[in-house]
Design a protein around this motif. Structure first.
Motif, mmCIF file in Angstrom:
data_model
loop_
_atom_site.group_PDB
_atom_site.id
_atom_site.type_symbol
_atom_site.label_atom_id
_atom_site.label_comp_id
_atom_site.label_asym_id
_atom_site.label_seq_id
_atom_site.Cartn_x
_atom_site.Cartn_y
_atom_site.Cartn_z
ATOM 1 N N LEU A 62 -21.886 -20.987 -71.181
ATOM 2 C CA LEU A 62 -21.962 -21.434 -69.792
ATOM 3 C C LEU A 62 -22.182 -20.221 -68.904
ATOM 4 O O LEU A 62 -21.524 -19.182 -69.069
ATOM 5 C CB LEU A 62 -20.676 -22.154 -69.386
ATOM 6 N N ARG A 63 -23.080 -20.338 -67.968
ATOM 7 C CA ARG A 63 -23.299 -19.231 -67.036
ATOM 8 C C ARG A 63 -22.085 -19.021 -66.150
ATOM 9 O O ARG A 63 -21.775 -17.909 -65.755
ATOM 10 C CB ARG A 63 -24.539 -19.501 -66.188
ATOM 11 N N ASN A 64 -21.400 -20.107 -65.831
ATOM 12 C CA ASN A 64 -20.141 -20.044 -65.084
ATOM 13 C C ASN A 64 -19.108 -20.817 -65.895
ATOM 14 O O ASN A 64 -19.262 -22.015 -66.106
ATOM 15 C CB ASN A 64 -20.307 -20.677 -63.701
ATOM 16 N N GLY A 67 -18.187 -23.992 -64.372
ATOM 17 C CA GLY A 67 -19.252 -24.657 -63.639
ATOM 18 C C GLY A 67 -19.833 -25.853 -64.361
ATOM 19 O O GLY A 67 -19.232 -26.427 -65.276
ATOM 20 N N ASP A 68 -21.043 -26.212 -63.967
ATOM 21 C CA ASP A 68 -21.766 -27.345 -64.522
ATOM 22 C C ASP A 68 -21.973 -27.139 -66.024
ATOM 23 O O ASP A 68 -22.496 -26.108 -66.450
ATOM 24 C CB ASP A 68 -23.120 -27.452 -63.813
ATOM 25 N N PRO A 69 -21.582 -28.098 -66.848
ATOM 26 C CA PRO A 69 -21.764 -27.927 -68.304
ATOM 27 C C PRO A 69 -23.219 -27.840 -68.733
ATOM 28 O O PRO A 69 -23.502 -27.429 -69.861
ATOM 29 C CB PRO A 69 -21.075 -29.170 -68.883
ATOM 30 N N ASN A 70 -24.153 -28.234 -67.865
ATOM 31 C CA ASN A 70 -25.573 -28.093 -68.183
ATOM 32 C C ASN A 70 -26.152 -26.754 -67.728
ATOM 33 O O ASN A 70 -27.309 -26.453 -68.017
ATOM 34 C CB ASN A 70 -26.380 -29.226 -67.539
ATOM 35 N N ASP A 71 -25.352 -25.951 -67.017
ATOM 36 C CA ASP A 71 -25.821 -24.661 -66.518
ATOM 37 C C ASP A 71 -25.549 -23.609 -67.596
ATOM 38 O O ASP A 71 -24.557 -22.889 -67.564
ATOM 39 C CB ASP A 71 -25.103 -24.315 -65.218
ATOM 40 N N ARG A 105 -30.177 -12.341 -71.847
ATOM 41 C CA ARG A 105 -29.950 -13.743 -72.149
ATOM 42 C C ARG A 105 -31.052 -14.528 -71.461
ATOM 43 O O ARG A 105 -31.828 -13.970 -70.664
ATOM 44 C CB ARG A 105 -28.578 -14.204 -71.667
ATOM 45 N N VAL A 106 -31.141 -15.808 -71.736
ATOM 46 C CA VAL A 106 -32.139 -16.662 -71.087
ATOM 47 C C VAL A 106 -31.383 -17.780 -70.379
ATOM 48 O O VAL A 106 -30.714 -18.603 -71.024
ATOM 49 C CB VAL A 106 -33.143 -17.249 -72.102
ATOM 50 N N ALA A 107 -31.458 -17.787 -69.060
ATOM 51 C CA ALA A 107 -30.718 -18.755 -68.249
ATOM 52 C C ALA A 107 -31.489 -20.071 -68.210
ATOM 53 O O ALA A 107 -32.296 -20.308 -67.308
ATOM 54 C CB ALA A 107 -30.497 -18.207 -66.843
ATOM 55 N N VAL A 108 -31.246 -20.929 -69.191
ATOM 56 C CA VAL A 108 -32.029 -22.147 -69.344
ATOM 57 C C VAL A 108 -31.149 -23.237 -69.938
ATOM 58 O O VAL A 108 -30.133 -22.951 -70.578
ATOM 59 C CB VAL A 108 -33.258 -21.875 -70.248
ATOM 60 N N SER A 109 -31.544 -24.489 -69.709
ATOM 61 C CA SER A 109 -30.810 -25.630 -70.247
ATOM 62 C C SER A 109 -31.789 -26.633 -70.834
ATOM 63 O O SER A 109 -32.855 -26.879 -70.260
ATOM 64 C CB SER A 109 -29.984 -26.316 -69.149
ATOM 65 N N LYS A 110 -31.419 -27.204 -71.963
ATOM 66 C CA LYS A 110 -32.255 -28.255 -72.548
ATOM 67 C C LYS A 110 -32.173 -29.542 -71.747
ATOM 68 O O LYS A 110 -32.945 -30.474 -71.982
ATOM 69 C CB LYS A 110 -31.823 -28.519 -73.993
ATOM 70 N N ALA A 111 -31.242 -29.617 -70.784
ATOM 71 C CA ALA A 111 -31.119 -30.794 -69.926
ATOM 72 C C ALA A 111 -31.956 -30.694 -68.663
ATOM 73 O O ALA A 111 -31.907 -31.576 -67.809
ATOM 74 C CB ALA A 111 -29.645 -31.017 -69.553
ATOM 75 N N GLY A 112 -32.732 -29.622 -68.543
ATOM 76 C CA GLY A 112 -33.567 -29.484 -67.361
ATOM 77 C C GLY A 112 -32.785 -28.979 -66.163
ATOM 78 O O GLY A 112 -31.574 -28.763 -66.214
ATOM 79 N N GLY A 113 -33.494 -28.773 -65.063
ATOM 80 C CA GLY A 113 -32.872 -28.270 -63.849
ATOM 81 C C GLY A 113 -33.574 -28.799 -62.616
ATOM 82 O O GLY A 113 -34.504 -29.608 -62.697
ATOM 83 N N ASP A 114 -33.134 -28.314 -61.464
ATOM 84 C CA ASP A 114 -33.668 -28.815 -60.193
ATOM 85 C C ASP A 114 -35.132 -28.447 -59.996
ATOM 86 O O ASP A 114 -35.928 -29.252 -59.492
ATOM 87 C CB ASP A 114 -32.847 -28.252 -59.027
ATOM 88 N N ILE A 115 -35.521 -27.229 -60.376
ATOM 89 C CA ILE A 115 -36.890 -26.788 -60.100
ATOM 90 C C ILE A 115 -37.891 -27.567 -60.938
ATOM 91 O O ILE A 115 -38.893 -28.076 -60.417
ATOM 92 C CB ILE A 115 -37.033 -25.277 -60.331
ATOM 93 N N ASP A 116 -37.643 -27.684 -62.245
ATOM 94 C CA ASP A 116 -38.604 -28.438 -63.059
ATOM 95 C C ASP A 116 -38.638 -29.904 -62.659
ATOM 96 O O ASP A 116 -39.679 -30.552 -62.735
ATOM 97 C CB ASP A 116 -38.322 -28.274 -64.559
#
Length: 325
Positions: A62-64, A67-71, A105-116
């Motif tokens: 988790l980045r935080n 925080g959000d479990p998808n982050d 590291r690569v700050a990415v999620s397989k659940a997608g994000g706001d920008i995409d």
């Protein structure tokens, strides 16, 4: 959504004083499920190239922590992947997104994000990639992320007919250190970074457009992003190594049209990175557009601004207006 189960039928009257019997509910076939907007596939058909000396174990963190479990962020990447988000109304173009993370590291999620999600709402077929990191022992060293980026854009183009977009309208959008990866993709497409492994690798690696948001560009002092530079070329690099991996020093005459956006108050990657690249593009009279926002920090998020970041609509307008040579 699966319909609710039908209640048991009421008893059917067969006549005055007749016995009643329960009716049998007919089995119903549920309607076909709507296609999911997400799809995640491995980037390589087998093991990624040059991993014979790699011993690290991939982790997802988790980045935080609270925080959000998808982050999430991916550390010690061994099996890079590419995620697809389908638009409801395709506009005929695709975007390959390359997230940042300082090459650590690569700050990415397989659940997608706001920008995409917002780019898909604009009509883009959006791909988001994970990529390998230079400090993990890969044979390609600093070029390992470029290998994944070249493979990724070829993978995007290989699916153009299937997904209904033009293979000659494929943009790359990179963020922070991902902007450096995108910048390498947009400047070093004339050289294959790896030995071809299948038919996909016959496709071109030049993006038709490049979007670099708050990007790492230069590894020269005094404006290099220290963590990215150390991860990429070591803690005590030579001037030649700094020059070799500085995007602004290697702009080809046929670099794709390039959109750059940064904030003047970015305390992580100095805005001079964006200015240096724009000056290099301008020196060759290449199609480019630079936006420097007063506020937004590293991420171009202004708390005082309502709605999505301004750069998204500006980038969309740039791609729609400019034609790649």
């Amino acid at each position: 959504m699966t319909p609710p189960r039908l209640p048991r039928r009421a008893l059917l009257a067969l006549g005055a004083g007749a016995l009643a019997a329960p009716a049998v509910a007919r089995a119903q076939t549920p309607p076909p499920a709507a296609p999911t907007p997400f799809e995640v596939r491995p980037l390589w058909p087998g093991a990624a190239p040059g991993g014979e000396a790699v011993t690290v174990q991939e982790q997802v963190v988790l980045r935080n922590p609270n925080g959000d479990p998808n982050d999430t962020a991916f550390v010690h990447v061994r099996d890079p992947w590419i995620m697809l988000r389908r638009p409801a109304r395709p506009n005929g173009a695709a975007v390959l997104m390359i997230p940042g993370g300082g090459y650590q590291r690569v700050a990415v999620s397989k659940a997608g994000g706001d920008i995409d999600a917002r780019l898909a709402e604009m009509g883009y077929t959006v791909f988001v990639m994970d990529y390998r990191l230079p400090g993990d022992g890969w044979a390609a060293g600093p070029a390992v992320a470029l290998q994944d980026a070249q493979r990724a854009i070829r993978t995007v183009r290989s699916r153009a007919a299937e997904l209904g977009f033009d293979p000659n309208r494929v943009a790359v959008a990179g963020f922070s250190a991902g902007g450096h990866v995108a910048g390498m993709l947009a400047t070093r497409f004339a050289q294959d970074a790896y030995t071809p492994v299948d038919a996909i690798d016959r496709l071109p690696t030049r993006p038709d457009f490049a979007g670099l948001m708050f990007p790492v560009v230069t590894l020269t002092q005094p404006y290099a992003h220290g963590p990215s530079a150390r991860a990429l070329i070591g803690s005590d690099p030579t001037d030649a190594a700094r020059d070799a991996w500085s995007i602004e020093r290697h702009v080809p005459a046929d670099m794709p049209p390039t959109f750059i956006a940064s904030a003047a108050d970015d305390r992580v990657v100095p805005v001079e990175n964006s200015l240096m690249l724009w000056q290099a593009l301008r020196a060759q009279n290449l199609a480019s557009e630079l936006h420097v926002f007063e506020k937004g920090g590293h991420g171009l998020t202004d708390p005082g601004q309502a709605g999505p970041p301004a750069w998204e609509n500006l980038f969309d307008a740039f791609v729609q207006r400019v034609r790649s040579p």
